[in-house]
Design a protein around this motif. Structure first.
Motif, short mmCIF file in Angstrom:
data_model
loop_
_atom_site.label_atom_id
_atom_site.label_comp_id
_atom_site.label_asym_id
_atom_site.label_seq_id
_atom_site.Cartn_x
_atom_site.Cartn_y
_atom_site.Cartn_z
N VAL A 162 2.92 -0.07 -13.33
CA VAL A 162 3.08 -0.07 -11.87
C VAL A 162 2.86 -1.46 -11.29
O VAL A 162 3.59 -1.89 -10.38
CB VAL A 162 2.10 0.94 -11.25
N ALA A 163 1.90 -2.20 -11.83
CA ALA A 163 1.62 -3.55 -11.32
C ALA A 163 2.84 -4.45 -11.45
O ALA A 163 3.10 -5.29 -10.57
CB ALA A 163 0.44 -4.15 -12.07
N ASP A 164 3.64 -4.28 -12.51
CA ASP A 164 4.84 -5.09 -12.69
C ASP A 164 5.88 -4.76 -11.62
O ASP A 164 6.58 -5.63 -11.11
CB ASP A 164 5.43 -4.86 -14.08
N LEU A 165 5.99 -3.48 -11.30
CA LEU A 165 6.94 -3.07 -10.26
C LEU A 165 6.52 -3.63 -8.90
O LEU A 165 7.36 -4.15 -8.14
CB LEU A 165 7.02 -1.54 -10.21
N LEU A 166 5.24 -3.54 -8.59
CA LEU A 166 4.75 -4.08 -7.33
C LEU A 166 4.98 -5.59 -7.26
O LEU A 166 5.33 -6.14 -6.20
CB LEU A 166 3.26 -3.77 -7.18
N SER A 167 4.80 -6.28 -8.39
CA SER A 167 5.03 -7.72 -8.42
C SER A 167 6.50 -8.04 -8.17
O SER A 167 6.82 -8.99 -7.44
CB SER A 167 4.59 -8.28 -9.78
N ALA A 168 7.40 -7.25 -8.75
CA ALA A 168 8.83 -7.47 -8.53
C ALA A 168 9.20 -7.27 -7.07
O ALA A 168 10.04 -8.00 -6.51
CB ALA A 168 9.63 -6.53 -9.43
N VAL A 169 8.59 -6.27 -6.42
CA VAL A 169 8.83 -6.04 -4.99
C VAL A 169 8.37 -7.25 -4.18
O VAL A 169 9.08 -7.73 -3.27
CB VAL A 169 8.11 -4.77 -4.53
N ILE A 175 8.27 5.82 -16.70
CA ILE A 175 9.61 5.25 -16.54
C ILE A 175 9.64 4.54 -15.18
O ILE A 175 9.63 5.19 -14.13
CB ILE A 175 10.70 6.33 -16.62
N LEU A 176 9.64 3.22 -15.22
CA LEU A 176 9.62 2.39 -14.02
C LEU A 176 10.75 1.39 -14.10
O LEU A 176 10.85 0.62 -15.06
CB LEU A 176 8.28 1.65 -13.92
N GLU A 177 11.63 1.39 -13.09
CA GLU A 177 12.80 0.52 -13.12
C GLU A 177 13.03 -0.14 -11.77
O GLU A 177 12.74 0.44 -10.73
CB GLU A 177 14.05 1.32 -13.54
N MET A 178 13.61 -1.36 -11.83
CA MET A 178 13.96 -2.09 -10.62
C MET A 178 15.42 -2.50 -10.71
O MET A 178 15.88 -2.98 -11.75
CB MET A 178 13.06 -3.33 -10.45
N CYS A 179 16.16 -2.31 -9.60
CA CYS A 179 17.58 -2.71 -9.54
C CYS A 179 17.79 -3.61 -8.33
O CYS A 179 17.23 -3.37 -7.26
CB CYS A 179 18.48 -1.49 -9.40
N SER A 237 0.83 -1.21 0.00
CA SER A 237 0.00 0.00 0.00
C SER A 237 0.86 1.25 0.00
O SER A 237 0.51 2.27 -0.62
CB SER A 237 -0.93 0.00 1.22
N VAL A 238 2.02 1.19 0.65
CA VAL A 238 2.91 2.35 0.74
C VAL A 238 3.58 2.62 -0.59
O VAL A 238 3.58 3.75 -1.10
CB VAL A 238 3.97 2.12 1.85
N ILE A 239 4.18 1.58 -1.17
CA ILE A 239 4.92 1.78 -2.41
C ILE A 239 3.97 2.10 -3.56
O ILE A 239 4.28 2.88 -4.46
CB ILE A 239 5.80 0.55 -2.72
N ARG A 240 2.78 1.51 -3.53
CA ARG A 240 1.79 1.84 -4.56
C ARG A 240 1.41 3.33 -4.49
O ARG A 240 1.33 4.01 -5.50
CB ARG A 240 0.54 0.98 -4.40
#
Length: 695
Positions: free
Chosen positions: A230-237, A213-217, A162-165
Motif C-alpha cells: 500500500v505504501a508504494d501505491l500511496l507514493s505513486a499517487v 493486488i495493487l496496480e497503478m495506471c 488519508s482518503v485513499i489510504r
C-alpha cells in the motif's frame, strides 16, 4: 468559490448539501469532471447490463448521460432530499426508468450481492473527514455488502492521502483487488485547481488472493504497473500529484531563482528513465521573441559535469541557449535509448506540458544536444557493498572523446565515487611506433558484451581524473621529492581510502622509491579496484582491510614505524553533515595529534576536505592549524574540495620563490621513473601548485 466547503468536515453533513443544492439551483455540479472526461474509464469497468448503485449522486448529469448511452439499470441515492426531488422531477418524462432515492449510503435497504457495480464521484472524499474516517468506512462496508462477487466499486477521487489510504487498506483487508487510474487535471486544462483526478477500481473476489493486488495506471488506457504494498501505491499517487502541482506552477509564470525537477519512469517497470530540470531565463534577459522554449538532452555519462549537474552550470547553459525556458533532460543508466529521434518522440508529449505561459499553440520546440548525439554509457559491472549499498561500474565517453570508467554508488547516483581513463594498448603501441596521433577508437556497441580488464580496454594509470588527487601528488614538493638533496631517498606513504585505486597506483608507479600502504574499510571496494580499475598490489603497494582510525591509533601506539606522507581521502557515510569528506572523527584534535606523531620530521599530512558548512570548515581549519605549524591550502575550481598540505616544518621557502624549482624537480622525477612504460604520468605539477596559499 462561495459554494465550496470552508472546512473538510462540512462535506459529510446533510445540512451542508441541503444548503449547497438549494443555492446551486438548476445548474449541474460536476464533481471532479464530467461524463466526457470519465466515460473512457467508466465504460471499461461498468457494462450497460450491470445493475449500478450510484452513491452520493448529487445533481450531476453523469447518471443521465450514462442512461442515454444505454445504462438502464442505475439506482441513484443521495443524502439530500432537495437534490433527490429535483433530479426525479428533471427526469420523470425523458428518463422514466432512472430513479433517485433519499438514502443514507452507510445503511441502504438493498439486498446482499444485488449490484454488479457501485459508482462514487466524490462521495468518499466528502465522507472521509467525518468521525476520523469511520463514516466513510461504514459506507465502504455497505458497498461491499450490496456488490456481488466480481462486482466493482468505481470511485472518482482526488486521492488525498488519508482518503485513499482508508479505502485501499479497507479493500485490501477484505481481499479485494485494487487498481488506480490517474486521469490528469480536473474539468479543463485552464482550471486553477492543480490536483489530478483519480479513479479507484476495487474488485470483489470470492477467495482472498495470497498477496495483495495493487496496480497503478496512467490515463484511462495506461498499462497497469503492479506494486508490492500500500505504501508504494500511496507514493505513486503523491508523485503524480506533485507533478500536477509543479505543472500548474510552471504554467503560471517563469522563475529564474528556482530550478524544479521531476523524474519520468518507464511505465511497465516503474524504473526511472528521465530526469527533467526546468531552468528559466533571468528577468530582463534579451531573449529573441521566437525563443520561448527548448529541450536540452544531456549526453549519457555527462550528467555529473558541472554544466549539467549543478544549478549554477544549468543557469549558464540556459543563458547560452537563450530561451525563456530550457528543460534539461538526463537519461538514466540501465535504460536503453535507440537514437535522438526516438528520445524526442518519447519525450515530446510530456515536456510540452512544461511549456512557459504565453507560448503559441503551434510553436515549434527545438531539441538541443551536444553534436546531435545521445552520448554513450555501458554498465560493465554491478554489485552491493554492505557499507555503501548498490553500486555500478560503467564506461562512458567524456567531453574530450576519450573513454572513462566510473564507480557510482546508486544511493548518490549524481556523484562519481572514482574515475579512471581507459585506453587501448594496441592503439598506444601503434602511436608510439608510427609517431602519429590517432583518434580514439569508438566504444563497442551498447548491445555487445562488455570487455573485462585486460581485454580491449585498459586503465591508464598515468592519468588522474580527480583534480584533488593531482594536487596531492603535487604536494610531494613540500616533501622535497625529486630534489638533489633527497635523491634516492625512499618515500613511505599511508593512504586512508582506496576508491578505485587510481591515486595509490600512480604513486607506486611514478614516484621514485615510493612504498604505499592503503587502508580500506570496505572489501567490496578492493574487489572493484582490482577487477575493474587496474589496481595491482605488490611488495611496494599493500592494502590493509580495516578501519583507518583504528589502524592509525595502533601504528601510533606501537611506534614501530613512521611515514613520510599520510593522506586522507575518505568520504563520510552520514549525508546529514555539512562535511562529506572526511568523517568528523578523522579531524578531531586528538586524532590529528596521532597523525602528526606518525610523520617523519620532514613528513606531510594531506587532507581532502569537502565541507559546505562554513562554520564547520572554520572549526576544522582551526584544529588542523592547532596541530600543524604550517598548513597550505589549494582549492579545486568548480568543486567544494580543497586539499590541505600540513607539515611540522616551515613551508615558507616554497612560497613562492623556490616553488617553481621544486615543481620542476618533482615533474622530472616522475617522468624519469616512467622510462620504458607504456603509460606516462600526465600531470602538470606547476599548474597544480599555482593557487597554493597559506590556510
Amino acid at each position: 468559490m462561495s459554494l465550496l466547503p470552508r472546512t473538510a468536515e462540512e462535506f459529510s453533513s446533510a445540512e451542508y448539501w441541503e444548503r449547497f443544492f438549494k443555492k446551486r439551483g438548476e445548474k449541474a455540479f460536476e464533481w471532479y469532471g464530467d461524463y466526457n472526461k470519465l466515460c473512457g474509464v467508466l465504460h471499461k469497468y461498468i457494462k450497460p447490463r450491470d445493475k449500478v448503485l450510484v452513491v452520493g449522486c448529487g445533481n450531476s448529469e453523469l447518471s443521465e448521460q450514462l442512461y442515454d448511452v444505454g445504462y438502464r439499470h442505475l439506482t441513484n441515492i443521495d443524502i439530500s432530499e432537495t437534490v433527490v426531488n429535483h433530479m426525479n422531477q428533471r427526469n420523470v418524462e425523458r428518463r422514466p426508468d432512472l430513479t433517485f432515492h433519499q438514502v443514507d449510503a452507510t445503511q441502504t435497504p438493498y439486498e446482499d450481492g444485488s449490484y454488479q457495480a457501485s459508482l462514487d464521484k466524490g462521495t468518499l472524499d466528502a465522507m472521509a473527514s467525518e468521525e476520523e474516517g469511520a463514516l466513510a468506512g461504514r459506507m465502504l462496508t455497505e458497498v461491499g455488502r450490496v456488490l456481488a462477487v466480481g462486482g466493482r466499486y468505481v470511485c472518482v477521487t482526488l486521492a488525498q492521502e488519508s482518503v485513499i489510504r482508508l479505502a485501499v487498506e479497507h479493500f485490501v483487508g477484505v481481499g479485494w483487488a485494487v487498481r488506480l487510474h490517474c486521469l490528469g487535471d480536473p474539468e479543463s486544462e485552464a482550471s486553477s485547481f492543480a490536483l489530478p483526478v483519480f479513479v479507484l477500481i476495487c474488485t470483489k473476489f470470492r477467495v482472498t488472493p495470497p498477496t495483495p493486488i495493487l496496480e497503478m495506471c496512467q490515463g484511462e488506457d495506461g498499462a497497469a504497473a503492479r506494486l508490492a504494498q500500500v505504501a508504494d501505491l500511496l507514493s505513486a499517487v503523491k508523485e503524480r500529484q506533485a507533478y500536477a502541482i509543479l505543472r500548474q506552477r510552471l504554467r503560471a509564470g517563469t522563475d529564474a531563482t528556482s530550478s524544479p525537477s521531476l523524474t519520468l519512469c518507464h511505465a511497465p517497470t516503474g524504473c526511472p528513465r528521465y530526469t527533467l530540470t526546468v531552468q528559466d531565463c533571468c528577468p530582463g534577459a534579451k531573449v529573441p521573441k521566437a525563443n520561448h522554449f527548448a529541450i536540452f538532452i544531456v549526453p549519457q555519462g555527462r550528467e555529473t559535469d558541472w554544466l549539467y549537474g549543478s544549478k549554477e552550470g544549468r543557469g549558464q547553459l540556459a543563458a547560452s541557449a537563450n530561451f525563456r525556458r530550457l528543460v534539461v533532460v538526463v537519461m538514466h543508466r540501465d535504460q536503453e535509448y535507440t537514437d535522438m529521434q526516438a528520445v524526442q518522440s518519447e519525450l515530446s508529449p510530456m515536456v510540452m506540458e512544461l511549456a512557459p505561459p504565453g507560448m503559441p499553440a503551434n510553436q515549434q520546440v527545438p531539441f538541443l544536444s551536444v553534436g546531435g548525439e545521445l552520448g554513450w554509457r555501458e554498465v560493465v559491472s554491478r554489485g552491493v557493498s554492505e557499507l555503501s549499498g548498490e553500486f555500478t561500474v560503467e564506461d562512458v565517453r567524456g567531453e574530450d572523446g576519450e573513454l572513462y570508467r566510473r564507480l557510482v554508488f546508486l544511493k548518490n547516483a549524481g556523484l562519481i565515487q572514482s574515475e579512471s581513463r581507459l585506453f587501448r594498448p594496441e592503439a598506444s603501441v601503434r602511436r608510439k611506433k608510427n609517431r602519429k596521433k590517432v583518434k580514439a577508437a569508438a566504444p563497442p556497441p551498447a548491445s555487445s558484451p562488455s570487455q573485462p580488464p585486460g581485454g580491449v580496454l585498459s586503465v591508464d594509470s598515468g592519468y588522474l581524473c580527480c583534480a584533488h588527487h593531482k594536487v596531492m601528488v603535487a604536494g610531494l614538493t613540500v616533501l622535497g621529492v625529486g630534489t638533489a638533496q633527497n635523491k634516492d631517498a625512499p618515500v613511505s606513504v599511508l593512504l586512508v581510502g582506496l576508491g578505485g585505486g587510481g591515486l595509490p597506483q600512480f604513486l607506486r608507479d611514478f614516484v621514485p622509491d615510493a612504498s604505499v600502504e592503503v587502508v580500506e574499510l570496505d572489501p567490496a571496494i578492493l574487489e572493484v579496484a582490482q577487477g575493474w580499475f587496474g589496481f595491482r598490489p605488490d611488495d611496494r603497494l599493500k592494502v590493509t582491510l580495516g578501519d583507518g582510525l583504528e589502524h592509525i591509533r595502533t601504528l601510533e601506539r606501537d611506534g614501530a614505524r613512521s611515514c613520510d606522507v599520510v593522506m586522507f581521502d575518505v568520504d563520510s557515510k552520514d549525508s546529514t553533515l555539512g562535511m562529506s569528506c572526511p568523517p568528523p572523527a578523522f579531524v578531531e584534535t586528538s586524532f590529528l595529534e596521532k597523525v602528526r606523531n606518525l610523520l617523519t620530521p620532514r613528513g606531510v599530512f594531506m587532507l581532502n576536505l569537502v565541507c559546505r558548512d562554513s562554520a564547520l570548515r572554520k572549526s576544522v581549519l582551526e584544529r588542523v592549524r592547532g596541530v600543524f605549524p604550517s598548513v597550505l591550502s589549494r582549492g579545486i575550481e568548480g568543486e567544494v574540495n580543497e586539499v590541505l598540505l600540513c607539515s611540522q616544518a616551515d613551508c615558507a621557502p616554497l612560497l613562492p620563490a623556490s616553488l617553481a624549482q621544486a615543481a620542476k624537480s618533482l615533474q622530472g622525477a616522475l617522468s624519469l621513473n616512467s622510462t620504458g612504460r607504456t603509460v606516462k604520468p600526465q600531470i602538470d605539477i606547476a599548474e597544480m601548485l599555482e593557487d597554493l596559499k597559506v590556510a
